[in-house]
Motif scaffolding. Sequence first.
Motif, PDB file in Angstrom:
ATOM      1  N   ASP A 172       0.842  -1.198   0.000  1.00  0.00           N
ATOM      2  CA  ASP A 172       0.000   0.000   0.000  1.00  0.00           C
ATOM      3  C   ASP A 172       0.879   1.250   0.000  1.00  0.00           C
ATOM      4  O   ASP A 172       1.901   1.286   0.697  1.00  0.00           O
ATOM      5  CB  ASP A 172      -0.897   0.017   1.243  1.00  0.00           C
ATOM      6  N   PRO A 173       0.516   2.284  -0.760  1.00  0.00           N
ATOM      7  CA  PRO A 173       1.291   3.525  -0.685  1.00  0.00           C
ATOM      8  C   PRO A 173       1.354   4.046   0.749  1.00  0.00           C
ATOM      9  O   PRO A 173       0.370   3.965   1.488  1.00  0.00           O
ATOM     10  CB  PRO A 173       0.496   4.483  -1.589  1.00  0.00           C
ATOM     11  N   ALA A 174       2.500   4.563   1.123  1.00  0.00           N
ATOM     12  CA  ALA A 174       2.655   5.113   2.466  1.00  0.00           C
ATOM     13  C   ALA A 174       1.757   6.337   2.645  1.00  0.00           C
ATOM     14  O   ALA A 174       1.486   7.068   1.689  1.00  0.00           O
ATOM     15  CB  ALA A 174       4.115   5.498   2.703  1.00  0.00           C
ATOM     16  N   LEU A 175       1.293   6.535   3.863  1.00  0.00           N
ATOM     17  CA  LEU A 175       0.525   7.740   4.150  1.00  0.00           C
ATOM     18  C   LEU A 175       1.400   8.971   3.936  1.00  0.00           C
ATOM     19  O   LEU A 175       2.598   8.949   4.235  1.00  0.00           O
ATOM     20  CB  LEU A 175       0.011   7.721   5.582  1.00  0.00           C
ATOM     21  N   PRO A 176       0.813  10.054   3.448  1.00  0.00           N
ATOM     22  CA  PRO A 176       1.593  11.289   3.322  1.00  0.00           C
ATOM     23  C   PRO A 176       2.056  11.784   4.684  1.00  0.00           C
ATOM     24  O   PRO A 176       1.434  11.504   5.717  1.00  0.00           O
ATOM     25  CB  PRO A 176       0.597  12.273   2.693  1.00  0.00           C
TER      26      PRO A 176
END
Length: 298
Positions: A172-176
């Motif tokens: 999953d893309p990392a949280l900003p």
Amino acid sequence: MLINAAICNFENNGGGDRDLWQRMHDRLASLDLHLLLRQEMWGAHDNGNALADAAEAVLGMVGSIGRECCTAIYHEPKLFIPVSEYPNTGPVWALPPTVCSFQLAGTAPDATPLIVGSYHLNYCSTTTRLAEAEWLTKWNDKWVKDGDRYVHYPALLGGDNNSYPAVGTPGDPALPVLEEIRDEPHQAHRSYLGPDGVRRMDDRPDDTLRTAGLQDVARHLVAATGDTSAVAPTVDACDTHGPDARIDRIYASQQLLPAVREVEVVDMKGLSDHHTVVVRLDRDTLTEILNHPLIRAA
């Protein structure tokens, strides 16, 4: 046979650029879809329903366009037979969802319908988004009286969440990082103030839906198969709004998950600011699930 269901937020429905609109719909038609959940349907009813009618012709599907042209559902009429529409989706919506139920062709006469919903959570208010997600949970709580029992209608819901999935899924893309988002209003739009006074990136809609038993099909597929392509970003990084993110997601009632075979994120660069997510469901398994729904005593 695989049933292909997709979500597509087409930016501003083409913004009046008919060539762009045509190219996007040709691309969607090439995906061999049986269900399409659209967001940003602006102008679909203008000029005598010109865009609404053109979309049905290009896609080869029948459309149901929701209130204020915010969302829509398209279905393959030989596979999905409409049962009902649910116009009363709750009072909180900035962008009202479209929710319908369908009988799957080939299921038993007393098989349960499938509830299908296309939604678009609020862009600028974390508070409103949370309330909207809470209202979405009602579609996993449809127990319909049938004689001396209640039958559960399962749901397949998808759309633009304008918020993030909870951390913990490989790939999953990392949280900003909040401070690295350059646009200050966007910092407020995508974060909420925790009880300790610290701002956190907004994953509350995802948590709410999953708590209510509506599972993120991409997250499920990664857990089941390890295929992390299912959680590819659905919006690309930009200077103002931060890194890649998986904003667009499809949720399904728990009992539908055995039918999930694939989740694909289809690149829509040059067509929209969101990529399209396709979930592929095994028809035989889905038929079995709908023929043998969850029941409880009346």
